[in-house]
Design a protein around this motif. Structure first.
Motif, PDB file in Angstrom:
ATOM      1  N   VAL A  95      23.880  43.285  37.873  1.00  0.00           N
ATOM      2  CA  VAL A  95      23.727  42.063  38.663  1.00  0.00           C
ATOM      3  C   VAL A  95      24.733  41.009  38.198  1.00  0.00           C
ATOM      4  N   VAL A  96      24.856  40.832  36.896  1.00  0.00           N
ATOM      5  CA  VAL A  96      25.656  39.741  36.330  1.00  0.00           C
ATOM      6  C   VAL A  96      27.143  39.894  36.624  1.00  0.00           C
ATOM      7  N   PHE A  97      27.711  41.060  36.369  1.00  0.00           N
ATOM      8  CA  PHE A  97      29.157  41.213  36.487  1.00  0.00           C
ATOM      9  C   PHE A  97      29.661  41.137  37.937  1.00  0.00           C
ATOM     10  N   PRO A  98      29.001  41.791  38.895  1.00  0.00           N
ATOM     11  CA  PRO A  98      29.437  41.603  40.285  1.00  0.00           C
ATOM     12  C   PRO A  98      29.307  40.154  40.750  1.00  0.00           C
ATOM     13  N   ALA A  99      28.237  39.466  40.333  1.00  0.00           N
ATOM     14  CA  ALA A  99      28.061  38.064  40.721  1.00  0.00           C
ATOM     15  C   ALA A  99      29.167  37.200  40.128  1.00  0.00           C
ATOM     16  N   LEU A 100      29.526  37.464  38.876  1.00  0.00           N
ATOM     17  CA  LEU A 100      30.600  36.711  38.233  1.00  0.00           C
ATOM     18  C   LEU A 100      31.921  36.933  38.958  1.00  0.00           C
ATOM     19  N   ALA A 101      32.229  38.186  39.288  1.00  0.00           N
ATOM     20  CA  ALA A 101      33.474  38.501  39.990  1.00  0.00           C
ATOM     21  C   ALA A 101      33.502  37.872  41.376  1.00  0.00           C
ATOM     22  N   ASN A 103      31.839  35.197  42.437  1.00  0.00           N
ATOM     23  CA  ASN A 103      31.984  33.748  42.315  1.00  0.00           C
ATOM     24  C   ASN A 103      33.432  33.363  42.012  1.00  0.00           C
ATOM     25  N   PHE A 104      34.078  34.140  41.129  1.00  0.00           N
ATOM     26  CA  PHE A 104      35.467  33.841  40.774  1.00  0.00           C
ATOM     27  C   PHE A 104      36.375  33.980  41.993  1.00  0.00           C
ATOM     28  N   VAL A 105      36.218  35.080  42.721  1.00  0.00           N
ATOM     29  CA  VAL A 105      37.052  35.310  43.909  1.00  0.00           C
ATOM     30  C   VAL A 105      36.791  34.241  44.968  1.00  0.00           C
ATOM     31  N   LEU A 106      35.538  33.855  45.133  1.00  0.00           N
ATOM     32  CA  LEU A 106      35.179  32.846  46.130  1.00  0.00           C
ATOM     33  C   LEU A 106      35.819  31.501  45.799  1.00  0.00           C
ATOM     34  N   ILE A 110      38.871  29.521  47.808  1.00  0.00           N
ATOM     35  CA  ILE A 110      38.746  28.152  48.334  1.00  0.00           C
ATOM     36  C   ILE A 110      39.890  27.280  47.829  1.00  0.00           C
ATOM     37  N   LEU A 111      40.183  27.373  46.539  1.00  0.00           N
ATOM     38  CA  LEU A 111      41.266  26.571  45.966  1.00  0.00           C
ATOM     39  C   LEU A 111      42.615  26.967  46.562  1.00  0.00           C
ATOM     40  N   ALA A 112      42.838  28.270  46.734  1.00  0.00           N
ATOM     41  CA  ALA A 112      44.097  28.746  47.316  1.00  0.00           C
ATOM     42  C   ALA A 112      44.226  28.304  48.765  1.00  0.00           C
ATOM     43  N   LEU A 113      43.099  28.284  49.477  1.00  0.00           N
ATOM     44  CA  LEU A 113      43.101  27.866  50.880  1.00  0.00           C
ATOM     45  C   LEU A 113      43.579  26.432  51.028  1.00  0.00           C
ATOM     46  N   ALA A 124      39.138  29.720  36.831  1.00  0.00           N
ATOM     47  CA  ALA A 124      38.741  30.098  35.472  1.00  0.00           C
ATOM     48  C   ALA A 124      37.923  28.988  34.826  1.00  0.00           C
ATOM     49  N   ALA A 125      38.331  27.739  35.035  1.00  0.00           N
ATOM     50  CA  ALA A 125      37.612  26.611  34.450  1.00  0.00           C
ATOM     51  C   ALA A 125      36.217  26.482  35.041  1.00  0.00           C
ATOM     52  N   ILE A 126      36.135  26.569  36.375  1.00  0.00           N
ATOM     53  CA  ILE A 126      34.851  26.363  37.050  1.00  0.00           C
ATOM     54  C   ILE A 126      33.890  27.528  36.831  1.00  0.00           C
ATOM     55  N   VAL A 127      34.378  28.740  37.085  1.00  0.00           N
ATOM     56  CA  VAL A 127      33.485  29.908  37.078  1.00  0.00           C
ATOM     57  C   VAL A 127      33.328  30.516  35.689  1.00  0.00           C
ATOM     58  N   LEU A 128      34.473  30.794  35.022  1.00  0.00           N
ATOM     59  CA  LEU A 128      34.382  31.499  33.743  1.00  0.00           C
ATOM     60  C   LEU A 128      33.890  30.597  32.623  1.00  0.00           C
ATOM     61  N   ILE A 129      34.452  29.389  32.526  1.00  0.00           N
ATOM     62  CA  ILE A 129      34.051  28.506  31.425  1.00  0.00           C
ATOM     63  C   ILE A 129      32.747  27.770  31.754  1.00  0.00           C
TER      64      ILE A 129
END
Length: 241
Positions: A95-101, A103-106, A110-113, A124-129
Motif C-alpha cells: 500500500v505504502v510504496f505505490p501510494a508514495l510513487a 503522489n510523487f508523479v501527481l 502538476i508542477l510541470a504543467l 521531492a520536497a513536498i512528497v518525499l520530505i
C-alpha cells in the motif's frame, strides 16, 4: 528506543525513511534554498492522504471474493481483528510504496504543467520530505496508541481518540497523527463528548461489523497466521469474540 526499533523492523518504514533521504539529496542538489519550505506543504497533504486511505480504502465494505478480502485483511482488517498484534500496527509496503510513487508523479505532473523548472526537486520536497516525514509521524503515533508505554500528554490524547475508533465506533476518528482530529471534525467523523456518553459500542466492533466466525475472517486468520504469529488458540478465541 523500543518504539523506534519496532518501527524500523518494517519494510514500509525503512522504504519511506530512504525516500526522505533521497528527497533531501535531490533538494540539496538543486541549489534552490527556498524549496525546503515546500516540504511544509507535504504535511497537510499527507494528513489528508492518510485520512482518505483509512476511511475510504481500509474500511471498504468486506468483499465477497476471498482474495480481495485477504488484501484488505492484510492492509487493515487484521489490525482491528488483533489490535495488540505488533506485526499488524503498520501500513503494508504494497500500500505504502505505490501510494508514495503515485503522489510523487501527481505532484511532479502538476508542477510541470505549470512550467516549473524545479518540478522534480519541488515534488521531492513536498512528497518525499514533507509527506514522508508526516507518514513516519503517523506510524509513530499509531504504534504508540497501541503500546503500553509511557506517553506524553499529546500521545495520551491521540490514544484516547484512537481507542474510540477501535472499541466504540469504527466509523469515527479515522486520523491518528497529532492534529489530525481537525480533519475528522471537518469531515464529520468525530465523536462528540456528549454523544459518546450515550452511544453504545457497535456490535462486533473488532471485526468491523462482521460476525467473528464469518468464513472469510476465519480463512484470512488461518492464511496469515504464520506471517503475524497468530496461535491456534488466538484464532479460535477470535472466532468466538
Amino acid at each position: 528506543m523500543e518504539r523506534l526499533a519496532l518501527m524500523f523492523r518494517h519494510r514500509s518504514i525503512l522504504g519511506v525513511a530512504a525516500a526522505i533521504m533521497i528527497g533531501i539529496g535531490i533538494v540539496a542538489g538543486s541549489g534552490i534554498w527556498w524549496l525546503w519550505a515546500l516540504a511544509l506543504l507535504g504535511i497537510p497533504a499527507q494528513m489528508l492522504n492518510e485520512y482518505n486511505m483509512h476511511r475510504f480504502v481500509f474500511h471498504l465494505p468486506p468483499p465477497e471474493r476471498q482474495w480481495q478480502f485477504d488484501l484488505l485483511y492484510r492492509a487493515h482488517y487484521g489490525h482491528h481483528d488483533f489490535p495488540t498484534n505488533r506485526e499488524l500496527f503498520f501500513a503494508p509496503d504494497f500500500v505504502v510504496f505505490p501510494a508514495l510513487a503515485l503522489n510523487f508523479v501527481l505532484v511532479l505532473g502538476i508542477l510541470a504543467l505549470f512550467g516549473a523548472a524545479w518540478a522534480i526537486p519541488g515534488a521531492a520536497a513536498i512528497v518525499l520530505i514533507g509527506g514522508g516525514t508526516t507518514f513516519l509521524a503517523y506510524e509513530w503515533f499509531h504504534s504508540t496508541a497501541h503500546l503500553p508505554v509511557r506517553k506524553t500528554a499529546v500521545e495520551r490524547h491521540v490514544t484516547t481518540l484512537h481507542n474510540q475508533h477501535h472499541f466504540r465506533d469504527f466509523s469515527k476518528w479515522f486520523h491518528v497523527t497529532a492534529g489530525g482530529e481537525i480533519i475528522d471534525r471537518a469531515m464529520g467523523t468525530a465523536i462528540d463528548k456528549d454523544a459518546l456518553k450515550s452511544q453504545q459500542r457497535i456490535d462486533f466492533i473488532r471485526t468491523l461489523g462482521m460476525r467473528p466466525d464469518d468464513p472469510r475472517l476465519v480463512a484470512a486468520r488461518h492464511r496469515f497466521a504464520g506471517r503475524y504469529g497468530l496461535t491456534e488458540d488466538e484464532i479460535t478465541r477470535a472466532a468466538r469474540a
